[in-house]
Motif scaffolding. Structure first.
Motif, PDB file in Angstrom:
ATOM      1  N   GLU A 127      -1.478  -7.192  -8.723  1.00  0.00           N
ATOM      2  CA  GLU A 127      -0.426  -7.797  -9.546  1.00  0.00           C
ATOM      3  C   GLU A 127       0.953  -7.592  -8.907  1.00  0.00           C
ATOM      4  O   GLU A 127       1.755  -8.518  -8.818  1.00  0.00           O
ATOM      5  CB  GLU A 127      -0.443  -7.199 -10.950  1.00  0.00           C
ATOM      6  N   ALA A 128       1.229  -6.381  -8.439  1.00  0.00           N
ATOM      7  CA  ALA A 128       2.513  -6.113  -7.787  1.00  0.00           C
ATOM      8  C   ALA A 128       2.641  -6.919  -6.497  1.00  0.00           C
ATOM      9  O   ALA A 128       3.729  -7.411  -6.171  1.00  0.00           O
ATOM     10  CB  ALA A 128       2.662  -4.622  -7.504  1.00  0.00           C
ATOM     11  N   THR A 129       1.551  -7.078  -5.777  1.00  0.00           N
ATOM     12  CA  THR A 129       1.575  -7.859  -4.542  1.00  0.00           C
ATOM     13  C   THR A 129       1.900  -9.319  -4.838  1.00  0.00           C
ATOM     14  O   THR A 129       2.734  -9.933  -4.159  1.00  0.00           O
ATOM     15  CB  THR A 129       0.231  -7.737  -3.795  1.00  0.00           C
ATOM     16  N   GLY A 134       0.809  -1.218   0.000  1.00  0.00           N
ATOM     17  CA  GLY A 134       0.000   0.000   0.000  1.00  0.00           C
ATOM     18  C   GLY A 134       0.839   1.264   0.000  1.00  0.00           C
ATOM     19  O   GLY A 134       0.311   2.367  -0.105  1.00  0.00           O
ATOM     20  N   TYR A 135       2.137   1.106   0.104  1.00  0.00           N
ATOM     21  CA  TYR A 135       3.072   2.239   0.101  1.00  0.00           C
ATOM     22  C   TYR A 135       4.216   1.943  -0.866  1.00  0.00           C
ATOM     23  O   TYR A 135       5.383   1.991  -0.504  1.00  0.00           O
ATOM     24  CB  TYR A 135       3.627   2.487   1.508  1.00  0.00           C
ATOM     25  N   GLY A 163      -8.076   1.827   2.484  1.00  0.00           N
ATOM     26  CA  GLY A 163      -7.349   3.054   2.211  1.00  0.00           C
ATOM     27  C   GLY A 163      -5.857   2.903   2.448  1.00  0.00           C
ATOM     28  O   GLY A 163      -5.066   3.719   1.988  1.00  0.00           O
ATOM     29  N   PHE A 164      -5.448   1.854   3.169  1.00  0.00           N
ATOM     30  CA  PHE A 164      -4.031   1.615   3.430  1.00  0.00           C
ATOM     31  C   PHE A 164      -3.565   0.306   2.802  1.00  0.00           C
ATOM     32  O   PHE A 164      -2.467  -0.139   3.070  1.00  0.00           O
ATOM     33  CB  PHE A 164      -3.749   1.593   4.937  1.00  0.00           C
ATOM     34  N   GLN A 165      -4.394  -0.293   1.992  1.00  0.00           N
ATOM     35  CA  GLN A 165      -4.026  -1.516   1.297  1.00  0.00           C
ATOM     36  C   GLN A 165      -4.591  -1.465  -0.114  1.00  0.00           C
ATOM     37  O   GLN A 165      -5.667  -0.926  -0.333  1.00  0.00           O
ATOM     38  CB  GLN A 165      -4.526  -2.742   2.060  1.00  0.00           C
ATOM     39  N   GLY A 223       4.471  -7.225   7.400  1.00  0.00           N
ATOM     40  CA  GLY A 223       3.751  -6.246   8.200  1.00  0.00           C
ATOM     41  C   GLY A 223       2.929  -5.337   7.306  1.00  0.00           C
ATOM     42  O   GLY A 223       3.429  -4.828   6.305  1.00  0.00           O
ATOM     43  N   TRP A 224       1.658  -5.127   7.691  1.00  0.00           N
ATOM     44  CA  TRP A 224       0.754  -4.364   6.828  1.00  0.00           C
ATOM     45  C   TRP A 224      -0.359  -3.729   7.639  1.00  0.00           C
ATOM     46  O   TRP A 224      -0.672  -4.161   8.745  1.00  0.00           O
ATOM     47  CB  TRP A 224       0.189  -5.265   5.740  1.00  0.00           C
TER      48      TRP A 224
END
Length: 195
Positions: A118-120, A111-112, A146-148, A140-141
């Motif tokens: 796809e990137a994950t 998320g940052y 909104g943050f993922q 860690g996440w």
């Protein structure tokens, strides 16, 4: 000026000569997770994903290990390990052989910087490829919308190659940090041994 200083101190905490983020998830990482792996001889080759001013003290924590960082932003080079790659997690295997690392800590990048499904998928595949069999992935996440980049993280195909790992000090495979405003979680995974 006093209000500004108090606001700044709410974000950082001085420990010895180092400045650390004053957040509950950083205390779990720095006081429980990192010391556990530092104490164990089987974890010698360590990769930390992402670097910023608050990760610079990690060089001291891992001084007896082969500690590597990877960070895509070359401006952050002043915060990295002596062994460092300027690049993306998505290309980790271009820099390291298969089965190289004993431990990968992948914290605060989902998320940052890793901002799509796809990137994950690619990021977990890269971690799997570069971890040795029996190696550990600490992920860690922030578990709030909104943050993922997407929900249902557990449905990632590349993540399903791993097995859940019971992290002994916390007695769980997934830990929700108490009082974390972003519902920060640490998931622990094992790359299975060959059958």
């Amino acid at each position: 000026m006093t209000a500004y200083l108090l606001g700044w101190l709410a974000v950082v905490k001085v420990r010895g000569l180092s400045i650390h983020l004053n957040f509950p998830d950083r205390y779990v990482l720095e006081d429980t997770i990192i010391p556990y792996f530092v104490e164990r001889q089987e974890f010698q080759r360590i990769r930390f994903i992402g670097s910023d001013w608050y990760t610079k003290p990690y060089n001291r924590y891992f001084r007896s290990k082969e500690y590597w960082t990877i960070e895509i932003d070359p401006v952050k080079k002043k915060y990295v390990a002596k062994k460092h790659v300027v690049g993306s997690l998505l290309n980790l295997s271009e820099h390291f052989t298969t089965n190289y690392f004993d431990l990968i800590i992948y914290n605060g990048v989902f998320g940052y910087g890793i901002d799509t499904r796809e990137a994950t998928e690619t990021s977990f595949q890269q971690c799997f490829q570069c971890l040795r069999s029996g190696g550990i992935l600490v992920f860690g996440w922030n578990d709030i919308l909104g943050f993922q980049p997407f929900s249902a993280l557990e449905q990632c195909q590349s993540l399903q190659q791993f097995e859940p790992y019971v992290f002994t000090p916390l007695a769980t495979t997934q830990y929700l940090v108490a009082d974390s405003p972003n519902r920060h979680r640490f998931n622990f995974y094992l790359k299975p041994l060959p059958q």
